[in-house]
Scaffold this motif. Structure first.
Motif, PDB file in Angstrom:
ATOM      1  N   SER A   1      17.277 107.312  -1.447  1.00 28.38           N
ATOM      2  CA  SER A   1      17.375 105.845  -1.501  1.00 28.38           C
ATOM      3  C   SER A   1      18.001 105.244  -0.246  1.00 28.38           C
TER       4      SER A   1
ATOM      5  N   ARG B   1      21.331 103.208  -1.063  1.00 29.40           N
ATOM      6  CA  ARG B   1      21.313 102.075  -2.001  1.00 29.40           C
ATOM      7  C   ARG B   1      21.668 102.505  -3.414  1.00 29.40           C
ATOM      8  N   LEU B   2      21.396 103.765  -3.771  1.00 33.85           N
ATOM      9  CA  LEU B   2      21.675 104.289  -5.104  1.00 33.85           C
ATOM     10  C   LEU B   2      22.856 105.246  -5.038  1.00 33.85           C
ATOM     11  N   GLN B   3      23.802 105.058  -5.953  1.00 34.88           N
ATOM     12  CA  GLN B   3      24.933 105.981  -6.093  1.00 34.88           C
ATOM     13  C   GLN B   3      25.008 106.391  -7.559  1.00 34.88           C
TER      14      GLN B   3
ATOM     15  N   TRP C   1      23.196 100.400  -7.871  1.00 35.48           N
ATOM     16  CA  TRP C   1      22.083 100.112  -6.970  1.00 35.48           C
ATOM     17  C   TRP C   1      22.428  98.843  -6.207  1.00 35.48           C
ATOM     18  N   THR C   2      22.338  98.895  -4.884  1.00 35.13           N
ATOM     19  CA  THR C   2      22.622  97.728  -4.058  1.00 35.13           C
ATOM     20  C   THR C   2      21.465  97.515  -3.096  1.00 35.13           C
ATOM     21  N   ASP C   3      20.935  96.294  -3.082  1.00 36.95           N
ATOM     22  CA  ASP C   3      19.923  95.911  -2.100  1.00 36.95           C
ATOM     23  C   ASP C   3      20.229  94.486  -1.647  1.00 36.95           C
TER      24      ASP C   3
ATOM     25  N   GLN D   1      23.084  93.495  -6.823  1.00 33.77           N
ATOM     26  CA  GLN D   1      23.787  94.751  -7.063  1.00 33.77           C
ATOM     27  C   GLN D   1      23.768  94.981  -8.571  1.00 33.77           C
TER      28      GLN D   1
ATOM     29  N   GLN E   1      23.036  88.667  -5.143  1.00 35.52           N
ATOM     30  CA  GLN E   1      23.746  88.496  -3.881  1.00 35.52           C
ATOM     31  C   GLN E   1      23.717  87.021  -3.493  1.00 35.52           C
TER      32      GLN E   1
END
Length: 192
Positions: free
Chosen positions: A37, A40-42, A61-63, A67, A102
């Motif tokens: 990813s 972006r993915l943890q 997930w962050t883009d 989030q 965001q």
């Protein structure tokens, strides 16, 4: 040459079996997904096995648009059902789901198609707490989902928000213009 191909095939099958059927394989798969990813993915604290019930402690997930944070994800599913074209989940539960748009991100364009590549059956989906930014908090969300890939049905959903209990049923056609049929019951007094 044949012997080399046979050995390579056995190694690949053994690796796939380990990834799918062991807790260490689940952790390795979670790490691989995070790497693919691009950060972006943890995923933290994975337990269980991919071919059966598993739990993930934290998923983030962050883009640029949002989030999404999930705490306490548990999935109990039947991988064998995939052979028949159905994603069959007996139970999917989440302790907390927080979706944070965001700031200053442009609105996403509306979807042009909501069809799924396979049928889906979720006997019981439950989210203890769902938060959308700081604007909305929903608790005790429970539902059943069935889809043939095009027609999606949510049965017996219920939830609580702002001192109000909500329940109902809904169907959605995944092809544009996305006709919806729904009914809902509302009970309680709104919070001040």
């Amino acid at each position: 040459m044949r012997r080399l191909v046979s050995i390579a095939a056995l190694v690949i099958l053994g690796l796939a079996g380990w990834l799918a059927s062991s807790e260490s394989g689940l952790r390795a798969t979670a790490g691989l997904a995070a790497s693919i990813s691009g950060g972006r993915l943890q995923i933290d604290v994975a337990s269980g096995r991919l071919l059966g019930a598993f739990s993930l402690g934290q998923v983030r997930w962050t883009d640029p648009e949002q989030q999404i944070e999930i705490s306490g994800l548990h999935v109990d599913w039947s991988p064998v059902a995939l052979l028949h074209g159905t994603l069959q989940i007996a139970a999917l539960s989440i302790e907390q789901l927080h979706i944070s748009p965001q700031p200053n991100s442009p609105p996403s364009p509306p979807p042009t198609d909501l069809r799924l590549p396979l049928a889906v059956s979720i006997e019981k989906a439950a989210i203890a707490t769902l938060r959308w930014g700081e604007a909305l908090t929903v608790t005790d969300l429970v539902a059943r989902l069935d889809s043939d890939g095009r027609r999606h049905r949510i049965d017996g959903w219920r939830a609580r928000t702002a001192g109000v209990a909500l329940s109902g049923n809904a169907t959605l056609d995944g092809a544009a213009p996305f006709p919806v049929e729904a009914n809902a019951q509302i009970a309680g007094l709104l919070d001040q």
